[in-house]
Design an enzyme around this catalytic site. Structure first.
Site, mmCIF file in Angstrom:
data_model
loop_
_atom_site.group_PDB
_atom_site.id
_atom_site.type_symbol
_atom_site.label_atom_id
_atom_site.label_comp_id
_atom_site.label_asym_id
_atom_site.label_seq_id
_atom_site.Cartn_x
_atom_site.Cartn_y
_atom_site.Cartn_z
ATOM 1 C CB CYS A 48 -0.902 -0.021 1.234
ATOM 2 S SG CYS A 48 -1.772 1.523 1.537
ATOM 3 C CE1 TYR A 179 -5.611 2.875 -5.339
ATOM 4 C CE2 TYR A 179 -3.959 4.620 -5.275
ATOM 5 C CZ TYR A 179 -4.364 3.332 -4.950
ATOM 6 O OH TYR A 179 -3.514 2.509 -4.245
#
Length: 338
Positions: A48, A179
């Site tokens: 992450c 994203y």
């Protein structure tokens, strides 16, 4: 990072849920959680980018003795991030398999996505905070009594306004921008996100053409925040998220800057390319339904000469580089470029 995609607008724009648990761990304990060495556990996943920030800052500041760390695996089930890398799949300190258990102890039947990084209060087993942006700033400003000798100033007071300004643009346009491309729900939303992302990357490339770091002449919080997205760009975002105008390796100033940081202790030695690829290509089944993880790209070029020393700057300012990574926290052999 959540284990689920957040949401999208009617026009297909990706919309990140930013309603985090904003309790802070501070020197004066004003939120009920004072800084205490050994009391808290930082839970992360190397895959992450938001958690990778916390790993880097903790290492640069030398907080290993004060704040223990727990590593979730790169993939997870439908409920939560899980401690798949530990014996029996259970975190040895918290005694849990699902990170969700710590969230539920804080907020019963926690209704939102379970995210990393998160800091857990070990005595109660409750999540204290998952506010990733504030968390690393607090490492610099609230945990100073436990910094190592020679710890750098990642958030120096005279530069905070400028760091915040640059960091905000990096977050909206780059960190979250990739994203917006990857989870766009329509062609129009994707193209709009794509244009925004590369406009920002062009701005950063121009800014970094004649200065070694983003703000001032040393590494700051802003550099940490940009690095974790750049490290994932060619390995994941270029293909998986369709951010394919150019690879990072084809943007000279940004590519040299990224390699400069990668070769700086605290950055490359906390980056696990294998776990990064496993996470994105396996978990995002809606984007990659086969679950096939690509073999490339070649990582050896991360260690090539970058030439950024010619721009001056002092990576750690008046401080020093952190020492070797602790054996228990090392990136597995073959997972990095080293």
């Amino acid at each position: 990072m959540s284990y689920v995609a957040d949401s999208s607008t009617a026009d297909g724009d990706f919309n990140r849920d930013t309603d985090y648990i904003t309790t802070r761990i501070t020197a004066d304990g004003r939120d009920g959680y004072p800084v205490e060495p050994g009391r808290y556990r930082l839970v992360v996943a190397r895959a992450c980018p938001w958690a990778n920030r916390a790993i880097i800052v903790r290492r640069l500041l030398g907080l290993e003795d004060a704040l223990s760390i727990g590593f979730c695996g790169p993939t997870h089930d439908e409920r939560s991030w899980t401690f798949d890398l530990d014996p029996g799949g259970v975190d040895p300190v918290l005694g849990i398999h699902h990170l969700r258990d710590a969230y539920n102890k804080r907020i019963p039947d926690y209704p939102k996505g379970v995210t990393v990084p998160a800091i857990v209060d070990i005595p109660t087993g409750k999540v204290v905070t998952n506010d990733f942006a504030q968390l690393t700033v607090d490492f610099s400003t609230e945990w100073t009594a436990h910094h190592r000798d020679g710890a750098p100033q990642l958030y120096p007071e005279p530069l905070r306004e400028q760091i915040d300004e640059v960091s905000q643009r990096i977050y909206t346009e780059v960190n979250n921008g990739v994203y917006r491309c990857g989870f766009a729900g329509s062609q129009h939303a994707y193209e709009r996100a794509y244009d925004r992302l590369f406009t920002a990357l062009d701005w950063l490339s121009e800014r970094l053409a004649d200065q070694r770091y983003l703000v001032g002449d040393t590494i700051t919080e802003a550099d940490v925040r940009l690095f974790t997205t750049l490290a994932r760009f060619d390995a994941v975002y270029h293909g998986h998220f369709k951010t394919n105008r150019s690879k990072l390796a084809e943007i000279p100033a940004l590519w040299a800057y990224a390699r400069d940081l990668f070769q700086t202790p605290g950055f490359g030695d906390t980056t696990d390319f294998v776990q990064i690829k496993q996470h994105y290509y396996v978990v995002h089944a809606d984007i990659n339904p086969t679950g096939v993880v690509p073999k490339g790209p070649d990582l050896a070029n991360w260690l090539t000469a970058h030439g950024r020393e010619a721009l001056g700057g002092r990576p750690f300012g008046d401080g020093t580089a952190p020492g070797p990574v602790r054996e228990s926290e090392r990136v597995p052999e073959g997972h990095c470029a080293g």
